[in-house]
Design an enzyme around this catalytic site. Structure first.
Site, short mmCIF file in Angstrom:
data_model
loop_
_atom_site.label_atom_id
_atom_site.label_comp_id
_atom_site.label_asym_id
_atom_site.label_seq_id
_atom_site.Cartn_x
_atom_site.Cartn_y
_atom_site.Cartn_z
N VAL A 174 0.13 4.57 5.58
CA VAL A 174 -0.38 3.40 6.30
C VAL A 174 0.78 2.48 6.70
CG1 VAL A 174 -1.88 1.38 6.15
CG2 VAL A 174 -2.59 3.54 5.12
N GLY A 175 1.80 2.40 5.85
CA GLY A 175 2.96 1.57 6.17
C GLY A 175 3.61 1.96 7.48
N GLU A 209 5.61 -3.07 1.06
CA GLU A 209 5.69 -2.78 -0.37
C GLU A 209 4.91 -1.50 -0.61
OE1 GLU A 209 7.61 -4.38 -2.23
OE2 GLU A 209 7.94 -6.29 -1.21
N CYS A 217 1.69 -0.11 -8.73
CA CYS A 217 2.71 0.52 -7.89
C CYS A 217 4.04 0.69 -8.61
CB CYS A 217 2.91 -0.29 -6.61
SG CYS A 217 3.41 -2.00 -6.88
N GLY A 230 0.82 -1.21 0.00
CA GLY A 230 0.00 0.00 0.00
C GLY A 230 0.85 1.26 0.00
N ASN A 231 0.41 2.27 0.73
CA ASN A 231 1.12 3.55 0.73
C ASN A 231 1.95 3.73 1.99
OD1 ASN A 231 -0.50 5.06 2.84
ND2 ASN A 231 -2.14 4.59 1.38
#
Length: 511
Positions: free
Chosen positions: A209-210, A227, A261, A205-206
């Site tokens: 949030v990571g 990732e 991505c 994700g982004n």
């Protein structure tokens, strides 16, 4: 949040009750401790079941992906079902070899000690999926987690609600429900999941949030694989074939409507080549989406933006650019349609250069040469992917040697993701950790060091006599014996060091 909730409701996706989540994780942890997943044959059978889930329900998955993303059958099979199934087959065929304990040569002193590295399961792992490739980036990591012998909790993205629902309906009809479960939901359910203890967390994700996930995982000292994507640049050199470069870059940007991505985010190109490159992009565009057949909006080969929220975000980028739209630009919010759009003469401070685009907008930033391109790339965060089109070997070498990225590809876009022999992952802000093929198995395995020191019988007595000089009382004579046993010496020449005074040209500390 609202768009995700709407998508889930439209799909009829049932959220997992929050109060059930601790019990689900607890059951998975208990199942792991039974040792069931340590059997290689058991792991293979679960992976085979997963492959047959996709084989038996291929059309159902194609339909769910069409509902979620407006995907064509070709893209769904090529990008999701084919690659995922092939990875399962490869994993089943190679799992015995991957899981076999390695016996490294540790030196003569330890030849009898059975030095071994065992690839062992970590425990119960969590996979948090992304909506843009609801099979590849959600089930893909699960393949490695199962192969490594873990119990697994999968949390699909509710944004791709139809595919999440289908996965939930089929998952435990094919996989062992004691060891592999799905939790569906939005932010509250995800938060409840992250409050539980895991031995590994995998997230796609982004970066925003990571960071939250990494912070949650830190409570348990739980390792994570992130990732995260980013702005993946392309440099088109004067030595490139512009026609080939245009076709491959436009394909990479328009595939899945740019919601990838590792999609080429923007193009760097020498000033004098920009107009010729744009002309080649227009030719490729007409070939992909012929006007005589209604153009891109009528094409069954072109997907749609996932929801209106993302469509508005992309449209705001397009409206705010100070560059020149030279191709595409049309859109329809009701259809979540946004054409592949090329924007020329983009400046570094433009609206489309502030963050990851994650859509079908392709800015072109003119630069002086390859060195200027490399300097520009290095002034920004390390991307998940980096692309180069060049025929000059010196340009290739300079580009590869002087940039950093999760992956670097010359002559194409996206395709490295499909090569299971290559590890896939980011670096720095684009993430960390790798997966795909053996890299997935390794990512979800603990490399457990072990020694089997002889301690009984004749061999045990011999080893005891040889190693007896390690025991107190410590003496210089015993230290000399241990040095000799461990071959503790430095015999190479001393390198030049401007911070040290001249000394002997070589040194040996063995005695």
């Amino acid at each position: 949040m609202a768009a995700a909730t709407t998508a889930a409701a439209e799909a009829g996706l049932q959220y997992t009750p929050i109060d059930a989540i601790p019990g689900i994780v607890s059951d998975l942890r208990a199942a792991f401790l039974t040792g069931k997943t340590r059997s290689i044959e058991y792991r293979k059978n679960q992976l085979k079941q997963l492959a047959y889930m996709f084989k038996d329900h291929q059309d159902d998955f194609i339909q769910s992906l069409q509902k979620d993303l407006g995907r064509s059958r070709f893209e769904s099979v090529f990008a999701e079902l084919m690659g995922t199934t092939n990875e399962i087959v490869e994993t089943v065929n190679k799992l015995d070899k991957w899981a076999k304990p390695a016996k490294p040569w540790a030196g003569l002193a330890w030849a009898a000690h059975g030095a071994t590295v065992r690839s062992e399961p970590k425990g119960t792992v969590l996979v948090l999926g992304a909506w843009n490739y609801p099979i590849t980036v959600q089930v893909g990591p699960v393949i490695g987690a199962i192969a490594a012998g873990n119990t697994v909790l999968l949390k699909p993205s509710e944004v791709a609600g139809h595919t999440a629902k289908l996965l939930a309906e089929l998952w435990n009809k094919y996989l062992d429900p004691e060891c592999f479960r799905i939790v569906n939901g939005g932010i509250p359910e995800t938060t409840a999941v992250l409050d539980q203890r895991f031995e590994h967390i995998f997230y796609t994700g982004n970066g925003t949030v990571g960071r939250i996930i990494a912070e949650k995982a830190a409570k348990w000292l739980c390792p994570t694989t992130l990732e995260l994507g980013g702005k993946s640049p392309v440099y088109v050199d004067k030595s490139a074939d512009l026609a080939i470069a245009a076709h491959r870059i436009l394909w990479g940007k328009s595939f899945n409507c740019g919601q990838t991505c590792i999609a080429p985010d923007y193009v760097l190109i020498p000033h004098e080549l920009q107009d010729r490159f744009v002309a080649e992009l227009k030719k490729a565009y007409e070939r992909f989406y012929p006007q005589l057949k209604g153009g891109v909006n009528a094409s069954e080969s072109y997907a749609r933006i996932i929801n209106t929220g993302h469509w508005k975000r992309l449209n705001a980028m397009l409206s705010g650019t100070k560059g020149k739209v030279v191709l595409g630009g049309e859109g329809d919010e009701a259809q979540k349609f946004l054409a592949p759009t090329v924007i020329a003469d983009v400046r570094v401070d433009d609206a489309v250069m502030s963050g990851e685009i994650f859509g079908p907008l392709l800015p072109i930033v003119p630069v002086r040469d390859v060195k200027a391109a490399v300097d520009f790339i290095n002034s920004r965060d390390q991307p998940l992917a980096l692309y180069l089109f060049a025929g000059d070997s010196k340009v290739k070498q300079f580009f590869f040697d002087n940039t950093r990225s999760g992956a670097c590809v010359q002559g194409d876009t996206l395709l490295h993701f499909a090569v299971d022999a290559l590890p896939f992952g980011g670096t720095g802000p684009s993430g960390y950790g790798n997966y795909h093929g053996k890299a997935s198995f390794d990512q979800f395995s603990h490399q457990r060091a072990s020694l089997d020191a002889p301690s009984t019988g004749i061999l045990g007595k011999i080893i005891e006599a040889v190693m007896a000089s390690r025991y107190p009382p410590y003496t210089d004579a015993n230290l000399k014996k241990m040095r000799a046993l461990a071959a503790y010496s430095v015999s190479f020449s001393r390198p030049n060091n401007p911070h040290q005074s001249k000394t002997a040209s070589s040194v040996s500390v063995a005695s």
